[in-house]
Design an enzyme around this catalytic site. Structure first.
Site, PDB file in Angstrom:
ATOM      1  N   ARG A 101     -26.295  63.071  83.283  1.00 41.73           N
ATOM      2  CA  ARG A 101     -25.920  63.569  84.614  1.00 41.73           C
ATOM      3  C   ARG A 101     -25.401  62.440  85.506  1.00 41.73           C
ATOM      4  O   ARG A 101     -24.534  62.651  86.350  1.00 41.73           O
ATOM      5  CB  ARG A 101     -27.131  64.263  85.250  1.00 41.73           C
ATOM      6  CG  ARG A 101     -26.848  64.963  86.584  1.00 41.73           C
ATOM      7  CD  ARG A 101     -28.037  65.826  87.017  1.00 41.73           C
ATOM      8  NE  ARG A 101     -27.985  66.193  88.421  1.00 41.73           N
ATOM      9  CZ  ARG A 101     -27.403  67.299  88.909  1.00 41.73           C
ATOM     10  NH1 ARG A 101     -26.840  68.154  88.072  1.00 41.73           N
ATOM     11  NH2 ARG A 101     -27.384  67.562  90.192  1.00 41.73           N
ATOM     12  N   ILE A 127     -22.017  69.069  93.239  1.00 40.60           N
ATOM     13  CA  ILE A 127     -22.547  69.303  91.892  1.00 40.60           C
ATOM     14  C   ILE A 127     -23.863  70.052  92.095  1.00 40.60           C
ATOM     15  O   ILE A 127     -24.691  69.655  92.914  1.00 40.60           O
ATOM     16  CB  ILE A 127     -22.753  67.970  91.119  1.00 40.60           C
ATOM     17  CG1 ILE A 127     -23.456  68.187  89.771  1.00 40.60           C
ATOM     18  CG2 ILE A 127     -23.540  66.940  91.931  1.00 40.60           C
ATOM     19  CD1 ILE A 127     -23.569  66.887  88.922  1.00 40.60           C
ATOM     20  N   SER A 128     -24.044  71.160  91.391  1.00 39.18           N
ATOM     21  CA  SER A 128     -25.268  71.959  91.541  1.00 39.18           C
ATOM     22  C   SER A 128     -26.485  71.157  91.102  1.00 39.18           C
ATOM     23  O   SER A 128     -26.386  70.269  90.250  1.00 39.18           O
ATOM     24  CB  SER A 128     -25.169  73.230  90.694  1.00 39.18           C
ATOM     25  OG  SER A 128     -24.015  73.966  91.026  1.00 39.18           O
ATOM     26  N   GLY A 129     -27.630  71.493  91.662  1.00 39.67           N
ATOM     27  CA  GLY A 129     -28.877  70.825  91.275  1.00 39.67           C
ATOM     28  C   GLY A 129     -29.225  71.116  89.819  1.00 39.67           C
ATOM     29  O   GLY A 129     -28.836  72.150  89.276  1.00 39.67           O
ATOM     30  N   PRO A 130     -29.972  70.207  89.179  1.00 42.27           N
ATOM     31  CA  PRO A 130     -30.316  70.387  87.767  1.00 42.27           C
ATOM     32  C   PRO A 130     -31.086  71.684  87.503  1.00 42.27           C
ATOM     33  O   PRO A 130     -30.876  72.336  86.468  1.00 42.27           O
ATOM     34  CB  PRO A 130     -31.173  69.163  87.423  1.00 42.27           C
ATOM     35  CG  PRO A 130     -31.431  68.444  88.695  1.00 42.27           C
ATOM     36  CD  PRO A 130     -30.464  68.925  89.722  1.00 42.27           C
TER      37      PRO A 130
END
Ligand code: SAH
Length: 300
Positions: A101, A127-130
């Protein structure tokens, strides 16, 4: 970050000794650093040990040449995701653990790569959270060989995770310079030995209309929010195909899992479930193109 920098420096030193080049490659920090030590090429048989943190880190350092500090953070994030039920299948755990990431976030945010958070990636998007990537990916039920289409490439992280689950990934991004930058990220990673990313095909376009040339898709994942399910995407889904799509008013979507069922008489039957049981999740808006310009959204 210290480890990353020193690997990078070592690599640069070696390069300039060998080829007499200067700091030309400095911008490619992370991927170049990994290249020197990417001992094992990617395959779908690659199985990093996931039960013990130290074992995982050692295995990854040896086989993938990645940075210890990031690997530890990646391991810890996975434990939290499993606990919160954002990830439950072994294949998805493995995909998360094989995806660097830190290579997809902005340099300035690297130390936050594994935070429980989305991050700014420029161009007004994130960027979306994990945790969100984890839950959406796991809900897709991807199988090796499935064709999957993503709408909203952004940083490229989501498609990178997908590339560890199947070797047929397409992704569309509407912001052209962002699409180009992300293509560059993939090129660097491939150059560094991440062969799995060769399977990701990208283009810059309005994803509302899908990607007719490669349709139908077994799975579709939409990572920008819209107030209805785009009919062209539904059309490009195979029978029994699954689509994950955030639906709702601006900034307040529910993440729907849509299964395109086919009845005995051949008619289509759409089943919807909410993968967050009604919780509101805000997404970057699903924009639209007016000629070459991005203007407005596809909200009806
Ligand atoms: N999946 C991304 C998340 C990026 S946020 C990641 O892993 O980083 C959502 C992305 O959708 C943004 O980059 C935005 O520009 C893009 N987007 C918005 N409308 C779009 C459209 N009509 N077609 C394709 N991409 C779109």
């Amino acid at each position: 970050r210290g480890g990353l920098r020193s690997m990078e420096n070592q690599h640069l030193k070696r390069r300039s000794l060998l080829a007499g080049v200067t700091a030309l490659a400095a911008a490619a920090a992370l991927p170049r650093a990994a290249r020197a030590a990417m001992a094992t090429p990617f395959s779908f048989d690659l199985e990093p040990p996931l039960v013990d943190r130290a074992e995982f880190v050692e295995w990854m350092v040896k086989n993938r040449g990645e940075d210890r500090a990031f690997l530890e953070q990646r391991y810890d994030r996975l434990q939290a995701m499993v606990e919160r039920q954002d990830v439950w299948d072994d294949a998805v755990k493995r995909a998360f653990m094989l995806t660097p990431r830190e290579a997809f976030v902005q340099k300035i945010n690297r130390s936050h790569s594994y935070d429980h958070n989305f991050l700014d990636i420029g161009y007004g998007v994130t960027i979306s959270g994990p945790h969100l990537v984890g839950r959406m990916t796991n809900s897709l039920d991807l199988k090796l060989g499935d064709k999957v289409l993503e709408i909203g490439t952004g940083s490229g992280y989501q498609s990178a995770v997908l590339a560890h689950l199947t070797d047929k990934v397409w992704s569309i991004e509407i912001i052209k310079p962002l699409a180009e930058r992300t293509r560059g990220t993939y090129a660097q990673l491939i150059d560094a030995g991440y062969d799995e990313f060769k399977a990701v095909q990208t283009k810059s376009d309005d994803g509302y209309y899908g990607w007719e040339e490669f349709a139908p898709f077994d799975k579709i994942i939409v990572t920008c929010g819209i107030d209805h399910v785009p009919p062209p995407l539904l059309k490009q889904l195979t029978p029994n195909g699954v689509m994950l799509v955030p639906v709702g008013p601006p900034g307040a979507q529910r993440v729907l899992k849509i299964v395109k069922g086919i009845e005995a008489d051949g008619s289509t039957r759409i089943a919807r479930t909410d993968i967050y049981n009604g919780r509101i999740v805000p997404f970057v808006p699903f924009r639209k193109l007016d000629g070459d310009r991005i203007s407005g959204t596809h909200n009806g």
